[in-house]
Design an enzyme around this catalytic site. Structure first.
Site, PDB file in Angstrom:
ATOM      1  NE  ARG A 117      31.507  13.773  39.920  1.00 45.30           N
ATOM      2  CZ  ARG A 117      32.123  12.585  39.888  1.00 45.30           C
ATOM      3  NH1 ARG A 117      32.642  12.065  40.977  1.00 45.30           N
ATOM      4  NH2 ARG A 117      32.248  11.905  38.771  1.00 45.30           N
ATOM      5  CE1 TYR A 171      21.858  34.194   3.493  1.00 42.22           C
ATOM      6  CE2 TYR A 171      21.129  33.474   5.672  1.00 42.22           C
ATOM      7  CZ  TYR A 171      21.721  34.421   4.846  1.00 42.22           C
ATOM      8  OH  TYR A 171      22.170  35.591   5.392  1.00 42.22           O
ATOM      9  CB  CYS A 174      19.029  33.056   9.151  1.00 49.72           C
ATOM     10  SG  CYS A 174      17.968  32.803   7.717  1.00 49.72           S
TER      11      CYS A 174
HETATM   12  C1  PLP Z   1      29.851  16.875  34.046  1.00 50.33           C
HETATM   13  C2  PLP Z   1      30.279  15.966  35.102  1.00 50.33           C
HETATM   14  C3  PLP Z   1      29.334  15.355  35.950  1.00 50.33           C
HETATM   15  C4  PLP Z   1      27.844  15.430  35.740  1.00 50.33           C
HETATM   16  O1  PLP Z   1      27.472  14.522  34.707  1.00 50.33           O
HETATM   17  P1  PLP Z   1      25.950  14.317  34.330  1.00 50.33           P
HETATM   18  O2  PLP Z   1      25.976  13.284  33.272  1.00 50.33           O
HETATM   19  O3  PLP Z   1      25.453  15.639  33.821  1.00 50.33           O
HETATM   20  O4  PLP Z   1      25.242  13.902  35.554  1.00 50.33           O
HETATM   21  C5  PLP Z   1      29.814  14.629  37.027  1.00 50.33           C
HETATM   22  N1  PLP Z   1      31.142  14.484  37.226  1.00 50.33           N
HETATM   23  C6  PLP Z   1      32.066  15.025  36.407  1.00 50.33           C
HETATM   24  C7  PLP Z   1      33.505  14.809  36.689  1.00 50.33           C
HETATM   25  C8  PLP Z   1      31.668  15.781  35.313  1.00 50.33           C
HETATM   26  O5  PLP Z   1      32.590  16.312  34.504  1.00 50.33           O
END
Ligand code: PLP
Length: 391
Positions: free
Chosen positions: A231, A272, A319
């Protein structure tokens, strides 16, 4: 989109790099493990629809977003790949979840009951993934320590509800991107809590088609955590501490161009607050990029932008819409020339480190008024400007 809009400030999204990063991870995980691409927050600023289309074409198995709105954007854009919503959706939106064929995260028994009732009322079944809190201490069924037996029981009850299809179960690591021994031990502890939960549920006859926990850090470090699906998010975009080890390429580059060049005498205060004064005669470029585009004000007087002839230091405060750079040592740079803020030559990782933050924050901050140019095989294949409401 008009050409002159493009010559202000723009982000290039290298879809070839995205494909490369996807394939690199695929090669690493092997044929039996599925790949979920995390495309929440507009694909970390890269454009959720464009990134998802590319991933769908490449054969990505699953996508994840944070909310129903983000999921709907994908479905409206024709994405048919399964989509997991990682965050909360109000149970009254269950008919929408079912209609768009979305998968909802369920993080507590009370919520599971509400979803199941809402699904029943609408005459459907909601596909869900159970979220287990093994130590991130955010969303998820509590299962650590004294909560173990009760947590397992609650998950089993949630999965047995009549109008939920518990396709998957997952957890999230809080330290998998760190090599510090304590952090490594904590990640392994989280994983063993997760596998204990899986074992306890299996003993009760509850098995899941998709067990997943490996974010980018775990993808790089812990093959034993791949289970049925990985994931990753940041690794897909070629960023983070593990990008080099995994052989990944950054997908986004941010550019701005010189709109005006002025020569100032010695002792001229710039921008600024008069934070910077010219020590001598200086050739100064004005760039149409500011913190409203995502160039953090914290880079004022600190960052140097990349040109093919050398780097151009930012002078004084950044800015909202403009930034000044020193071109005194770069006579080759003229009005209209592009400067790289981050990308192939100067990584978003390095910039993030300067401000003691993470590259995620930098790419997510590139604002909707910055056009995205999608590149394939060195050509622009699509232009998107969110401020005009274009996809
Ligand atoms: C964002 C997220 C990921 C991905 O995480 P990375 O560090 O970008 O690989 C995986 N699982 C969940 C539940 C997330 O919220």
């Amino acid at each position: 989109m008009e050409e002159e809009i493009l010559r202000r400030t723009w982000a290039e999204i290298d879809l070839d790099a995205l494909s490369h990063n996807y394939r690199a991870a695929r090669d690493k995980i092997g044929a039996d493990v599925r790949y979920l691409g995390v495309v929440k927050a507009d694909a970390y600023g890269h454009g959720a629809l464009q990134v998802s289309r590319k991933l769908q074409m490449l054969g990505c198995d699953y996508l994840a977003v944070s909310s129903l709105d983000e999921a709907r954007e994908l479905r409206r854009g024709g994405i048919t790949t399964p989509v997991l919503i990682l965050g909360h959706t109000p149970p009254e939106m269950t008919p929408q979840l079912i209609r768009h064929n979305l998968t909802q995260t369920v993080s507590a028994l009370a919520k599971a009951e509400e979803y199941s009732q809402a699904a029943e009322a609408s005459g459907g079944v909601l596909r869900v993934h159970i979220k287990v809190d093994t130590g991130m201490s955010r969303l998820g069924f509590l299962v650590r320590g004294e909560h173990f037996a009760g947590g397992v029981d609650a998950i089993a009850k949630a999965c047995a509800l009549p109008c939920l299809d518990a396709e998957g179960i997952f957890t999230h690591f809080s330290t998998s991107d760190s090599d510090e021994p304590g952090d490594r031990a904590y990640a392994m502890e989280q994983f063993s809590v997760f596998t204990d939960v899986l074992d306890a549920l299996a003993k009760r006859g509850r098995r899941f088609r998709l067990r997943h926990c490996a974010n980018s850090g775990a993808l790089a470090r812990y093959p034993e955590t791949y289970l049925d699906m990985v994931r990753p998010g940041i690794a897909l975009y070629g960023l983070g501490d593990d990008a080099a080890a995994l052989g990944l390429r950054p997908v986004m580059s941010l550019y701005s161009c010189v709109s005006t060049i002025k020569v100032f005498d010695a002792d001229t205060p710039i921008s600024y607050g008069r934070m910077y004064r010219t020590p001598d005669r200086r050739r100064v470029g004005v760039l149409p990029i500011g913190y409203a585009d995502g160039l953090f004000r914290g880079f004022s007087n600190r960052l140097e932008l990349w040109t093919p002839y050398g780097s151009a230091p930012i002078l004084g405060r950044i800015c909202m819409d403009m930034t000044m750079v020193d071109l005194s040592a770069l006579p080759e740079v003229h009005v209209g020339d592009a400067l790289e803020v981050f990308g192939a030559h100067q990584s978003a990782d390095a910039l993030a480190a300067m401000l003691d933050t993470i590259p995620y924050e930098l790419v997510c901050a590139v604002s909707k008024r910055v056009p995205r140019l999608y590149m394939e095989h060195g050509r622009v294949t699509e232009r998107s400007l969110r401020i005009l409401g274009q996809a």
